[in-house]
Motif scaffolding. Structure first.
Motif, PDB file in Angstrom:
ATOM      1  N   UNK A 146      -0.913 -11.607  -5.997  1.00  0.00           N
ATOM      2  CA  UNK A 146      -2.247 -11.234  -6.500  1.00  0.00           C
ATOM      3  C   UNK A 146      -3.193 -10.880  -5.354  1.00  0.00           C
ATOM      4  N   UNK A 147      -3.034 -11.592  -4.238  1.00  0.00           N
ATOM      5  CA  UNK A 147      -3.937 -11.319  -3.103  1.00  0.00           C
ATOM      6  C   UNK A 147      -3.677  -9.950  -2.479  1.00  0.00           C
ATOM      7  N   UNK A 148      -2.401  -9.518  -2.470  1.00  0.00           N
ATOM      8  CA  UNK A 148      -2.075  -8.274  -1.757  1.00  0.00           C
ATOM      9  C   UNK A 148      -1.916  -7.051  -2.667  1.00  0.00           C
ATOM     10  N   UNK A 149      -1.871  -7.265  -3.983  1.00  0.00           N
ATOM     11  CA  UNK A 149      -1.653  -6.118  -4.885  1.00  0.00           C
ATOM     12  C   UNK A 149      -2.671  -4.977  -4.731  1.00  0.00           C
ATOM     13  N   UNK A 150      -3.956  -5.284  -4.573  1.00  0.00           N
ATOM     14  CA  UNK A 150      -4.888  -4.159  -4.398  1.00  0.00           C
ATOM     15  C   UNK A 150      -4.464  -3.263  -3.240  1.00  0.00           C
ATOM     16  N   UNK A 151      -4.083  -3.900  -2.099  1.00  0.00           N
ATOM     17  CA  UNK A 151      -3.697  -3.118  -0.911  1.00  0.00           C
ATOM     18  C   UNK A 151      -2.399  -2.359  -1.105  1.00  0.00           C
ATOM     19  N   UNK A 152      -1.540  -2.875  -1.983  1.00  0.00           N
ATOM     20  CA  UNK A 152      -0.264  -2.182  -2.231  1.00  0.00           C
ATOM     21  C   UNK A 152      -0.473  -0.915  -3.063  1.00  0.00           C
ATOM     22  N   UNK A 153      -1.686  -0.744  -3.557  1.00  0.00           N
ATOM     23  CA  UNK A 153      -1.987   0.494  -4.281  1.00  0.00           C
ATOM     24  C   UNK A 153      -2.460   0.289  -5.704  1.00  0.00           C
ATOM     25  N   UNK A 154      -2.623  -0.988  -6.114  1.00  0.00           N
ATOM     26  CA  UNK A 154      -3.162  -1.229  -7.453  1.00  0.00           C
ATOM     27  C   UNK A 154      -4.642  -0.866  -7.488  1.00  0.00           C
ATOM     28  N   UNK A 155      -5.257  -0.920  -6.303  1.00  0.00           N
ATOM     29  CA  UNK A 155      -6.641  -0.451  -6.171  1.00  0.00           C
ATOM     30  C   UNK A 155      -6.580   0.986  -5.636  1.00  0.00           C
ATOM     31  N   UNK A 156      -7.058   1.912  -6.446  1.00  0.00           N
ATOM     32  CA  UNK A 156      -6.879   3.342  -6.129  1.00  0.00           C
ATOM     33  C   UNK A 156      -7.762   3.831  -4.992  1.00  0.00           C
ATOM     34  N   UNK A 157      -8.633   2.952  -4.492  1.00  0.00           N
ATOM     35  CA  UNK A 157      -9.453   3.420  -3.372  1.00  0.00           C
ATOM     36  C   UNK A 157      -8.657   3.413  -2.058  1.00  0.00           C
ATOM     37  N   UNK A 158      -7.480   2.749  -2.064  1.00  0.00           N
ATOM     38  CA  UNK A 158      -6.652   2.780  -0.843  1.00  0.00           C
ATOM     39  C   UNK A 158      -5.933   4.121  -0.757  1.00  0.00           C
ATOM     40  N   UNK A 159      -5.838   4.657   0.456  1.00  0.00           N
ATOM     41  CA  UNK A 159      -5.175   5.958   0.663  1.00  0.00           C
ATOM     42  C   UNK A 159      -3.704   5.743   1.030  1.00  0.00           C
ATOM     43  N   UNK A 160      -2.856   6.639   0.518  1.00  0.00           N
ATOM     44  CA  UNK A 160      -1.448   6.590   0.913  1.00  0.00           C
ATOM     45  C   UNK A 160      -0.537   6.211  -0.244  1.00  0.00           C
ATOM     46  N   UNK A 161       0.774   6.296   0.029  1.00  0.00           N
ATOM     47  CA  UNK A 161       1.765   6.014  -1.013  1.00  0.00           C
ATOM     48  C   UNK A 161       1.714   4.541  -1.409  1.00  0.00           C
TER      49      UNK A 161
END
Ligand code: NAD
Length: 288
Positions: A120-135
């Motif tokens: 849960x802590x890292x999911x946003x960075x893995x791309x669940x949060x669309x503001x992160x750029x990249x695959x």
């Protein structure tokens, strides 16, 4: 350095986690590895060099995990995290009839809820949060043969890994919409310090129970099983291939003698497997 791929590996101090961190840094990845002791952080840092950054957290400590996530987020600077390897784990043994429930809770708290907290802590960075750029990134969950075949005496561990398999399948299906993949590695015996901890099994607690002799026998046997296990580097190489997309399966069973220890037991009728396992563990098969 902006194209460098980045992964987080939990339980990087020893065994499989350390081998995964090494394999990834050698392949040019930047790796954030979780440890619980400063001494392990220093040892890993000197072995793996500048591509490795230690994060100090226990997977049962939500605040510490969040602090680790803050460090990784800052380093990513808006780019997605490419890999998360939920590897940290412990093995709690004891007969389910007698084991104190706190021990079962400790097992699930590390192997199951620990994975949930970190994920849960890292999911946003893995791309669940669309503001992160990249695959979007990939998640690897370290299960075990025990995630599909439950052993007696290893009930707590088997329960934790069976639940981890369900968690992984549910999560993979939920994350399809984000393009984040979830892959399980289910090793058989791997030669790591986890087997040395068999000595910590407090068999005396079960001295007056019907399981004492089996526990003692098992504790001795586990020392040799670990010695004959696969090198952790094999799992390190597999994890790297999964994270780089060279392996595209959803689950990898990696073990010696795979037909006898994995394929055949999973094809057998359960009552037949019950008898095979009872014999292997030295259990009486019939009511006495
Ligand atoms: P290990 O004991 O060498 O490593 C376990 C790692 O998890 C260590 O780095 C330890 O510090 C860390 N850890 C334990 N509790 C933690 C906690 N509360 N918070 C944070 N970190 C914690 O054992 P290993 O064999 O390398 O095990 C790694 C994973 O592989 C585990 O999930 C284990 O269940 C799984 N596995 C191991 C084998 C095997 O034969 N060795 C087989 C199948 C699956």
């Amino acid at each position: 350095m902006t194209d460098q791929r980045t992964a987080v590996v939990t339980g990087a101090s020893t065994g499989i986690g350390r081998a995964i961190a090494k394999s990834l840094t050698e392949a040019g990845w930047r790796v954030f590895g979780s440890v619980r002791k400063e001494a392990d952080a220093a040892s890993l840092q000197s072995e793996l060099g500048e591509r490795f950054t230690p994060l100090i957290f226990d997977v049962t400590d939500n605040d510490a995990i969040r602090r680790g996530a803050d460090i990784v987020r800052e380093a990513l600077n808006g780019r997605t995290l490419n890999g998360l390897v939920n590897n940290a784990g412990i093995a709690v043994a004891g007969p389910l009839r007698h084991i104190p429930l706190e021990e079962l809770e400790r097992q699930l708290n590390v192997n199951l809820f620990g994975v949930m907290r970190v994920t849960q802590a890292f999911l946003p960075m893995l791309g669940a949060d669309k503001t992160y750029r990249g695959a979007p990134g990939r998640i690897i969950n370290m299960s075990s043969v025990a995630g599909k075949i439950a052993s007696p005496i290893m009930g707590p561990y088997s329960m934790s890994k069976h639940a981890l398999e369900a968690l992984s399948d549910s999560l993979r299906r939920e994350l399809m919409m984000h393009g984040i993949d979830v892959v399980v590695i289910g090793p058989g015996a791997v030669k790591t310090p986890i087997w040395d901890k068999a000595d910590d099994i407090d068999a005396e607690k079960y001295k007056d129970t019907e399981y004492y002799d089996v526990l003692i026998g098992m504790r001795e046997k586990y020392k040799t099983v670990g010695q004959e296990g696969l090198p952790p580097e094999d799992i390190g190489a597999l994890a790297r291939d999964i994270l780089t997309g060279r392996k595209t399966g959803t689950r990898y069973a990696v073990l010696r003698n795979k037909f006898m220890m994995w394929t055949l037991p999973r094809l057998m009728p359960k009552r037949m497997l019950d008898r095979v396992i009872a014999r292997r563990f030295g259990f009486p098969e019939k009511a006495r």
